[in-house]
Enzyme design. Structure first.
Site, mmCIF file in Angstrom:
data_model
loop_
_atom_site.group_PDB
_atom_site.id
_atom_site.type_symbol
_atom_site.label_atom_id
_atom_site.label_comp_id
_atom_site.label_asym_id
_atom_site.label_seq_id
_atom_site.Cartn_x
_atom_site.Cartn_y
_atom_site.Cartn_z
ATOM 1 N N ARG A 39 0.818 -1.223 0.000
ATOM 2 C CA ARG A 39 0.000 0.000 0.000
ATOM 3 C C ARG A 39 0.857 1.281 0.000
ATOM 4 O O ARG A 39 0.457 2.289 -0.584
ATOM 5 C CB ARG A 39 -0.941 -0.042 1.227
ATOM 6 C CG ARG A 39 -1.902 1.135 1.356
ATOM 7 C CD ARG A 39 -2.918 0.841 2.437
ATOM 8 N NE ARG A 39 -3.592 2.039 2.918
ATOM 9 C CZ ARG A 39 -4.783 2.468 2.467
ATOM 10 N NH1 ARG A 39 -5.414 1.794 1.544
ATOM 11 N NH2 ARG A 39 -5.332 3.558 2.965
ATOM 12 N N ILE A 65 -7.213 7.844 -1.261
ATOM 13 C CA ILE A 65 -7.113 6.387 -1.250
ATOM 14 C C ILE A 65 -7.952 5.947 -0.057
ATOM 15 O O ILE A 65 -7.828 6.508 1.039
ATOM 16 C CB ILE A 65 -5.632 5.921 -1.151
ATOM 17 C CG1 ILE A 65 -5.509 4.396 -1.033
ATOM 18 C CG2 ILE A 65 -4.899 6.573 0.005
ATOM 19 C CD1 ILE A 65 -4.040 3.907 -1.086
ATOM 20 N N SER A 66 -8.860 4.971 -0.261
ATOM 21 C CA SER A 66 -9.776 4.571 0.808
ATOM 22 C C SER A 66 -9.041 3.914 1.968
ATOM 23 O O SER A 66 -7.960 3.355 1.804
ATOM 24 C CB SER A 66 -10.826 3.596 0.275
ATOM 25 O OG SER A 66 -11.504 4.148 -0.820
ATOM 26 N N GLN A 67 -9.688 3.969 3.125
ATOM 27 C CA GLN A 67 -9.219 3.287 4.335
ATOM 28 C C GLN A 67 -9.086 1.782 4.032
ATOM 29 O O GLN A 67 -9.928 1.218 3.335
ATOM 30 C CB GLN A 67 -10.294 3.535 5.379
ATOM 31 C CG GLN A 67 -10.106 2.946 6.727
ATOM 32 C CD GLN A 67 -11.398 3.093 7.540
ATOM 33 O OE1 GLN A 67 -12.440 3.494 7.007
ATOM 34 N NE2 GLN A 67 -11.326 2.766 8.801
ATOM 35 N N PRO A 68 -8.048 1.120 4.555
ATOM 36 C CA PRO A 68 -7.854 -0.310 4.273
ATOM 37 C C PRO A 68 -9.088 -1.169 4.547
ATOM 38 O O PRO A 68 -9.424 -2.055 3.755
ATOM 39 C CB PRO A 68 -6.697 -0.699 5.201
ATOM 40 C CG PRO A 68 -5.937 0.567 5.417
ATOM 41 C CD PRO A 68 -6.951 1.670 5.374
#
Ligand code: SAH
Length: 221
Positions: A39, A65-68
């Site tokens: 990531r 970028i979205s949260q994991p």
């Protein structure tokens, strides 16, 4: 592995344990992939040290970028088994496409901002993720030449599900996307069973807007 890579590998393990497995994501293939995809390479150098944290991060051009956890939740909802051809709208950093690419046959991903499209392509090449097919365009009309898709994932929010997307969904396929207002949306999962579309609400979420012909109009925001 050099020291930096070791540090990120450890942070990745922690991320999977606490944020993903720890919150009920159980698909073993997905957990493995979340522990492998680097990531930190999908964010700018200044943010790398925070890239495994429990939050979204800016990637430039007012996008994120979205949260994991959200990445893994949306991916798990697609119920992928390995041979699928998947369409993603909103390449952004390329991280979500990268995760999908390790789980399926091929990923088609569309981005409307040229700088983000170019950056994501570079990372895919660097990682040798050759089963990702990136495209620079408005994705709200889908990708007719490559349809139907076994799964469709939209990582930006729209007022409604664009009709072209459900049209391009294969029988038995699932579409996951945020639908609602500009600030908050519901995460919707649609399953096609023949001509019937079964709609399920997975709960509240918050995404950047899907802008285009069948999304938000840029000037109205
Ligand atoms: N999946 C991304 C999340 C990026 S945020 C990641 O893993 O990093 C959503 C992205 O959708 C933004 O980059 C935005 O530019 C893009 N987007 C918005 N409207 C779009 C459209 N109509 N077609 C393609 N991409 C779009």
């Amino acid at each position: 592995m050099d020291t930096m890579e070791k540090k990120y590998a450890w942070q990745r393990e922690e991320m999977v344990r606490r944020q993903i497995a720890g919150r009920g994501i159980s698909d073993p293939r997905l957990l493995k992939v979340m522990g492998v995809v680097p990531r930190h390479l999908f964010v700018s150098e200044a943010l790398m040290d925070r890239s495994y944290g429990d939050f979204p991060l800016p990637i430039g051009e007012k996008q994120t970028i979205s949260q994991p956890f959200i990445v893994s939740e949306m991916t798990q909802a697609l119920a992928l088994t390995g041979n699928e051809r998947v369409l993603e709208l909103g390449t952004g950093s390329g991280y979500q496409a990268a995760v999908l690419s390790r789980l399926v046959y091929r990923v088609y991903t569309i981005e409307r901002i040229h700088t983000l499209y170019m950056k994501a392509r570079k990372v895919f090449d660097r990682l040798h993720y050759f089963n990702i097919v990136p495209r620079f365009s408005d994705g709200t009309t889908g990708w007719p030449d490559e349809a139907p898709f076994d799964a469709i994932l939209v990582t930006a929010g729209a007022p409604a599900v664009p009709v072209h997307l459900t049209d391009q969904l294969a029988d038995g396929g699932r579409l996951v996307m945020p639908v609602g207002g500009a600030d908050t949306q519901d995460l919707i999962c649609i399953t096609r069973v023949g001509e019937t579309l079964i709609r399920e609400n997975m709960g509240k979420c918050r995404f950047v807007p899907l802008i285009g012909e069948y999304g938000w109009k840029e000037e109205s925001r």
